[in-house]
Design a protein around this motif. Structure first.
Motif, short mmCIF file in Angstrom:
data_model
loop_
_atom_site.label_atom_id
_atom_site.label_comp_id
_atom_site.label_asym_id
_atom_site.label_seq_id
_atom_site.Cartn_x
_atom_site.Cartn_y
_atom_site.Cartn_z
N UNK A 112 0.83 -1.21 0.00
CA UNK A 112 0.00 0.00 0.00
C UNK A 112 0.86 1.26 0.00
N UNK A 113 1.98 1.23 0.71
CA UNK A 113 2.88 2.40 0.74
C UNK A 113 3.53 2.62 -0.62
N UNK A 114 3.88 1.54 -1.31
CA UNK A 114 4.48 1.67 -2.65
C UNK A 114 3.56 2.40 -3.61
N UNK A 115 2.28 2.09 -3.54
CA UNK A 115 1.32 2.65 -4.49
C UNK A 115 1.01 4.11 -4.16
N UNK A 116 0.86 4.44 -2.89
CA UNK A 116 0.61 5.84 -2.53
C UNK A 116 -0.23 6.00 -1.29
N UNK A 117 -0.38 7.24 -0.86
CA UNK A 117 -1.04 7.55 0.40
C UNK A 117 -2.51 7.17 0.42
N UNK A 118 -3.17 7.15 -0.74
CA UNK A 118 -4.60 6.83 -0.77
C UNK A 118 -4.86 5.35 -1.09
N UNK A 119 -3.83 4.56 -1.25
CA UNK A 119 -3.97 3.16 -1.67
C UNK A 119 -4.41 2.27 -0.51
N UNK A 122 -3.95 -4.06 -4.86
CA UNK A 122 -4.01 -2.76 -4.19
C UNK A 122 -4.86 -1.84 -5.06
N UNK A 123 -5.74 -1.09 -4.43
CA UNK A 123 -6.61 -0.19 -5.16
C UNK A 123 -6.24 1.26 -4.88
N UNK A 124 -6.40 2.08 -5.89
CA UNK A 124 -6.14 3.51 -5.77
C UNK A 124 -6.97 4.25 -6.82
N UNK A 125 -7.28 5.49 -6.52
CA UNK A 125 -7.99 6.33 -7.48
C UNK A 125 -7.01 7.10 -8.36
N UNK A 126 -5.78 7.21 -7.91
CA UNK A 126 -4.77 8.00 -8.63
C UNK A 126 -4.06 7.18 -9.69
N UNK A 127 -3.50 7.88 -10.63
CA UNK A 127 -2.69 7.25 -11.66
C UNK A 127 -1.34 6.87 -11.05
N UNK A 128 -0.89 5.67 -11.34
CA UNK A 128 0.39 5.20 -10.80
C UNK A 128 1.37 5.09 -11.96
N UNK A 145 6.48 -0.56 -9.83
CA UNK A 145 6.20 -1.06 -8.49
C UNK A 145 6.82 -2.43 -8.23
N UNK A 146 7.39 -3.04 -9.22
CA UNK A 146 7.96 -4.36 -9.05
C UNK A 146 6.91 -5.43 -9.30
N UNK A 147 7.35 -6.66 -9.28
CA UNK A 147 6.44 -7.77 -9.54
C UNK A 147 5.61 -8.09 -8.30
N UNK A 148 4.50 -8.76 -8.52
CA UNK A 148 3.67 -9.21 -7.42
C UNK A 148 2.57 -8.26 -7.01
N UNK A 149 2.49 -7.11 -7.65
CA UNK A 149 1.46 -6.13 -7.32
C UNK A 149 0.51 -5.95 -8.50
N UNK A 150 -0.78 -5.96 -8.23
CA UNK A 150 -1.78 -5.64 -9.24
C UNK A 150 -2.57 -4.44 -8.74
#
Length: 180
Positions: free
Chosen positions: A67-74, A97-103, A107-112
């Motif tokens: 969640x930290x990798x993706x961002x504060x709202x993730x 991991x869900x987010x409203x912002x564009x990433x 982020x590396x492997x293992x994250x969707x």
């Protein structure tokens, strides 16, 4: 030293993790962060995310880091919420991991990443931002078998993450979708 103690206090409440933005708010410069990395006080597991080196590991670390990798709202999404709370067996290959912002960053492997509305409500389970369990069970309809979602609803009720009515409602919904 005062800055590192403040940084450690903040990281202590977040699985030993702190973002560059949080460090800046404490008045810590990028030079100080680099110096602490050189002397072994900090590690950098992802761009803009730092971990206190001697912080004790926990089972929640991969989820908090995601969640930290993706961002504060993730926040954790779908079957990753079930896996994090240990409610039902899931595919350990991915952390959703869900987010409203564009990433844009790698982020590396293992994250969707799953897109959500900017006003989507989330909660906090055991210190990790997460989708509400009711919504998580519903959202993993296509990826988690019905019997495992029922197991997650029952176990979520036992562990106190769901009310009796929420658990019953989910079990009824899942039963009706399999009857069709």
């Amino acid at each position: 030293m005062k800055n590192f103690d403040e940084l450690y206090d903040l990281a202590e409440g977040n699985f030993g993790l702190i973002t560059y933005a949080q460090a800046r708010e404490l008045g810590v410069s990028i030079r100080e962060l680099d110096r602490w990395m050189r002397i072994g006080r900090l590690e950098r597991p992802a761009r803009g995310v730092y971990r206190v080196s001697r912080f004790p590991p926990s089972d929640a670390d991969p989820y908090a880091l995601a969640t930290e990798k993706v961002g504060a709202d993730a926040f954790l999404y779908g079957e990753s919420v079930l896996a994090f709370l240990k409610l039902a067996p899931t595919n350990p290959t991915w952390i959703y991991v869900s987010t409203a912002k564009r990433v844009r960053k790698a982020l590396g492997s293992g994250l969707k990443i799953v897109r959500c509305a900017a006003d989507y409500a989330c909660t906090n389970y055991d210190g990790v931002r997460s989708q509400f369990l009711v919504d998580a069970i519903r959202s993993c309809r296509d990826t988690v078998r019905p019997d495992r979602r029922i197991q997650a609803a029952e176990e979520g009720r036992r562990q106190g993450y769901l009310s009796k009515d929420e658990s019953r409602g989910l079990i009824w919904e899942i039963g009706n979708e399999t009857a069709k």
